[in-house]
Write a protein that holds these residues in place. Sequence first.
Motif, short mmCIF file in Angstrom:
data_model
loop_
_atom_site.label_atom_id
_atom_site.label_comp_id
_atom_site.label_asym_id
_atom_site.label_seq_id
_atom_site.Cartn_x
_atom_site.Cartn_y
_atom_site.Cartn_z
N ARG A 141 42.81 41.80 36.90
CA ARG A 141 42.47 40.50 37.47
C ARG A 141 40.99 40.24 37.26
NH1 ARG A 141 43.44 36.97 38.39
NH2 ARG A 141 43.27 36.36 40.56
N CYS A 142 40.63 38.97 37.13
CA CYS A 142 39.22 38.62 37.05
C CYS A 142 38.97 37.35 37.85
CB CYS A 142 38.78 38.44 35.59
SG CYS A 142 39.34 36.93 34.81
N ASN A 143 37.71 37.12 38.18
CA ASN A 143 37.32 35.93 38.92
C ASN A 143 37.50 34.68 38.07
OD1 ASN A 143 34.46 37.25 40.80
ND2 ASN A 143 36.63 37.68 40.96
N ARG A 144 37.84 33.56 38.73
CA ARG A 144 37.87 32.25 38.07
C ARG A 144 36.72 31.43 38.61
NH1 ARG A 144 42.39 27.72 39.09
NH2 ARG A 144 40.77 26.70 40.33
N CYS A 145 35.90 30.91 37.72
CA CYS A 145 34.77 30.06 38.11
C CYS A 145 35.07 28.63 37.69
CB CYS A 145 33.48 30.55 37.45
SG CYS A 145 33.03 32.24 37.90
N GLN A 170 32.48 26.68 42.08
CA GLN A 170 32.97 27.66 43.05
C GLN A 170 33.58 28.83 42.29
OE1 GLN A 170 36.18 26.27 45.53
NE2 GLN A 170 37.48 25.71 43.81
N ARG A 171 33.61 29.98 42.97
CA ARG A 171 34.16 31.19 42.37
C ARG A 171 35.37 31.62 43.19
NH1 ARG A 171 32.34 35.74 39.31
NH2 ARG A 171 30.33 34.73 38.95
N LEU A 172 36.48 31.83 42.51
CA LEU A 172 37.71 32.27 43.15
C LEU A 172 38.06 33.68 42.67
CD1 LEU A 172 39.88 29.03 42.72
CD2 LEU A 172 38.56 29.73 44.71
N GLY A 173 38.35 34.54 43.62
CA GLY A 173 38.67 35.92 43.27
C GLY A 173 37.89 36.88 44.15
N LYS A 174 38.28 38.14 44.10
CA LYS A 174 37.67 39.14 44.98
C LYS A 174 36.69 40.01 44.22
CE LYS A 174 41.32 39.13 48.38
NZ LYS A 174 42.07 39.93 49.35
N ASN A 175 35.83 40.65 44.99
CA ASN A 175 34.87 41.58 44.43
C ASN A 175 35.49 42.97 44.39
OD1 ASN A 175 32.55 43.57 44.39
ND2 ASN A 175 31.39 41.66 44.29
#
Length: 342
Positions: A141-145, A170-175
């Motif tokens: 999985r990766c972040n979506r910006c 905005q940034r969607l996703g977890k660290n």
Amino acid sequence: MNPYLSIVAASRNDNHGGDLTSRMEVFLRGLYHQLNQYDLPTEIIIVEWNPPADRPRLSAILPKPPANGLVTLRIITVPNEVHTQYKTATHLPLFQMIAKNVGIRRASAPFVLCTNIDLLFSNKLIEFLATKKLQKGAYYRCNRCDIPKEIDYSADVPFLLKFARKNILQRLGKNRFYPNFNGQSKWWYHNLVTLGIVWGIALIKRLAESRMTTTIESADTWACGDFTLMHRDDWEKINGYFELDAYSIHIDSLALFAALGQGIRQKILAPELCTFHISHQSGWELQDPMQKIKFDIQMPMLDWNTAKAACEHMLREQVVLPINRLDWGLKNRELEDTIITT
């Protein structure tokens, strides 16, 4: 050249969200440029679902891949006669997740990435994929910006990527360091002090809660329809996406929990290994509350509480809900499969 990666997306030439053709062109131009830059043999599969009879087919309007053979473009067509067999066909012109299953089952590379046609990929993300260190038994999985829709579609790929990096809405996703803590502030990604504080909070939560609770909280279901990557055998293990006669929202989350329940572990990539999503007027995440209410009322879709209960059940019982048939992804259906060449 045998591809290492199959990239699967679904679309049709209906101008969904406005500027759809331009977004698809940028998506493909970006991939052509980067996959060649990092020397990654790839097939791009676009499943053209229920093509409108009054518009040109995707094969006529999409940019063709370079002639060097490193990247191939396949368009698999699911005709209207198949689409109309679904109960909600009059409400939904495209069944996104069933379409992606069509691509998964026909992919020729060992690793299959399911994504969407309005994205740019960061250079670091493609560079990572090109190392060919992906593992079977894991999903990535990766972040979506999200970036503004007011981009210069005619610009070259380096300029578009520079614009994307500098204009994140905005940034969607977890660290990956604290996935059980829903922190999205950009300072939590780049400031070492706050990163340490949040990591400490996440550690305390992990120690105080059960392993099951931590796994549920850590599942990165944010915008997971935009980037879910795993080995083809692992997609087969979960029977792909659930083929529900409904709008695609939450169906992608069900796939992640089906994978977790089958022992396929989650790997969240570093923040700079991200995708850039070109905003559009029908994008759910950027709609205001009134738009979301109207959208939910109009669309046949899965309620999140129901989806969450199903997710937790699959994880606890280590089962995949028996929704799909053995021929999921229209496996036994002969479909038009066109390779687009320069």
